[in-house]
Design a protein around this motif. Structure first.
Motif, short mmCIF file in Angstrom:
data_model
loop_
_atom_site.label_atom_id
_atom_site.label_comp_id
_atom_site.label_asym_id
_atom_site.label_seq_id
_atom_site.Cartn_x
_atom_site.Cartn_y
_atom_site.Cartn_z
N VAL A 145 35.66 70.73 24.21
CA VAL A 145 36.15 70.35 25.54
C VAL A 145 36.72 68.93 25.46
O VAL A 145 36.31 68.13 24.62
N LEU B 116 32.50 71.15 34.68
CA LEU B 116 32.84 69.80 35.11
C LEU B 116 31.84 69.43 36.18
O LEU B 116 31.69 70.16 37.17
N SER C 114 34.60 61.01 31.82
CA SER C 114 35.73 60.25 32.34
C SER C 114 35.50 58.77 32.07
O SER C 114 34.35 58.31 31.96
N THR D 43 39.52 73.25 27.52
CA THR D 43 38.35 73.97 27.02
C THR D 43 38.81 75.04 26.04
O THR D 43 39.81 75.72 26.28
N ALA E 139 41.76 69.11 32.16
CA ALA E 139 40.63 69.37 31.27
C ALA E 139 41.10 70.40 30.25
O ALA E 139 41.93 71.26 30.57
N LEU F 93 32.33 66.63 31.32
CA LEU F 93 32.78 67.98 30.96
C LEU F 93 31.97 68.43 29.77
O LEU F 93 31.90 67.72 28.76
N VAL G 23 42.15 69.50 36.86
CA VAL G 23 40.81 69.00 37.18
C VAL G 23 40.56 68.96 38.69
O VAL G 23 39.45 69.17 39.16
N LEU H 38 38.59 65.79 28.28
CA LEU H 38 39.12 65.37 29.58
C LEU H 38 40.30 64.44 29.36
O LEU H 38 40.30 63.62 28.45
#
Length: 299
Positions: A181, A160, A143, A192, A190, A150, A204, A183
């Motif tokens: 992955v 996470l 982040s 994936t 998120a 992540l 999230v 964010l």
């Protein structure tokens, strides 16, 4: 529109979240920083001095302040304001798989082939090892504020987790190894994706699924993923020249584009390393062909 950033082809690239900057690792000309649309690079970087350039992973901070570059053995932090390096660190025990950097260059995330993920603060020297993964880690993101990481690996799981405590917040399981992955910078979603056909967008906050990307191919690999600022779209790159635009709400495909291939390669192909939304509604890509390309799309 397109601009040539590398003559012989690229090993790796990243585009800033706002689509204005690109950092590109070239096979024969080191690492260059470009302002998209300009003819000359802003900076030229030598990751390990002279000799062959082997940078395979690049990440630009969400606020465009710093970039991190890595080869298999070492990673470096660079100021995008001055173009100067601010640190160089070597990893001994296992090769580097992926890197990410926070706003202001305050934290760096490093994924390794032994399953360990390191969160490192260059200025305080604080270091935290995340040991949740049982096998090699393939893809990571962080982040902008550096609080959440992540990570996805060969153990079929994406986690996470908190970089303050190393505690897992959510686990996202897949039927095969997790290959990509991402964010959302605003902390909503998120993404994936595994090596076969499960590509999921998650909430999230709750850890619940939002949507599954809908496609008919038996397997689809993603090389980059970026959420739009308004949270309505997901943009992805692939190893087979394709760029896809997805609707976050229902996982449907809205658009797709095909980047230019390298003429010298047979069959003609290119890996899409970086994708981003620009503020004027266009999309920008950076690929192994050495080209930055800008695309129009109708919302």
């Amino acid at each position: 529109m397109q601009w040539r950033h590398v003559e012989e082809g690229a090993y790796a690239a990243d585009i800033s979240t706002d689509g204005t900057l690109a950092v590109v690792s070239g096979i024969n000309n080191g690492v260059n920083v470009w302002r998209i649309g300009e003819e000359k690079p802003l900076y030229h970087w030598g990751h390990q001095g002279e000799g062959n350039n082997l940078v395979i992973s690049i990440h630009i901070a969400a606020d465009n302040s710093y970039a991190v570059t890595a080869d298999r053995e070492a990673f470096a932090l660079w100021s995008l304001e001055t173009g100067e390096p601010e640190g160089f660190w070597r990893i001994d025990e296992a090769s580097i798989r992926d890197v990410a950097v926070t706003n202001n260059g305050e934290g760096i995330l490093v994924a390794r082939s032994n399953g360990k993920v390191m969160f490192f603060e260059p200025r305080t020297q604080r270091r935290l090892e995340f040991l949740g993964h049982q096998e090699k880690v393939n893809s990571i993101d962080i982040s902008p504020n550096g609080k959440y990481a992540l990570t996805g690996g060969n153990d079929y799981i994406a986690y996470l987790w908190s970089t303050d405590t190393g505690q897992i917040i959510h686990s996202f399981t897949h039927p095969t190894r997790v290959s990509k992955v991402a964010l959302d910078d605003s902390g909503r979603f998120a993404f994936t994706a595994d090596s076969q056909n499960k590509s999921q967008i998650w909430n999230v906050q709750t850890g619940e699924p939002v949507s599954t990307l809908r496609y008919f191919a038996r397997q689809r690999i993603f090389t980059d993923a970026e959420f739009s600022k308004d949270g309505k779209y997901l943009l992805t790159g692939s190893p087979s020249r394709q760029v896809y635009l997805w609707n976050v709400e229902d996982g449907s495909q809205e658009e797709n584009w095909q980047v230019a291939s390298r003429e010298s390669v047979s069959p003609p192909t290119a890996v899409v390393y970086g994708v981003a939304f620009q503020s004027n509604g266009t999309i920008v890509t950076e690929s192994s062909s050495g080209l930055a390309e800008v695309w129009q799309w109708e919302k």
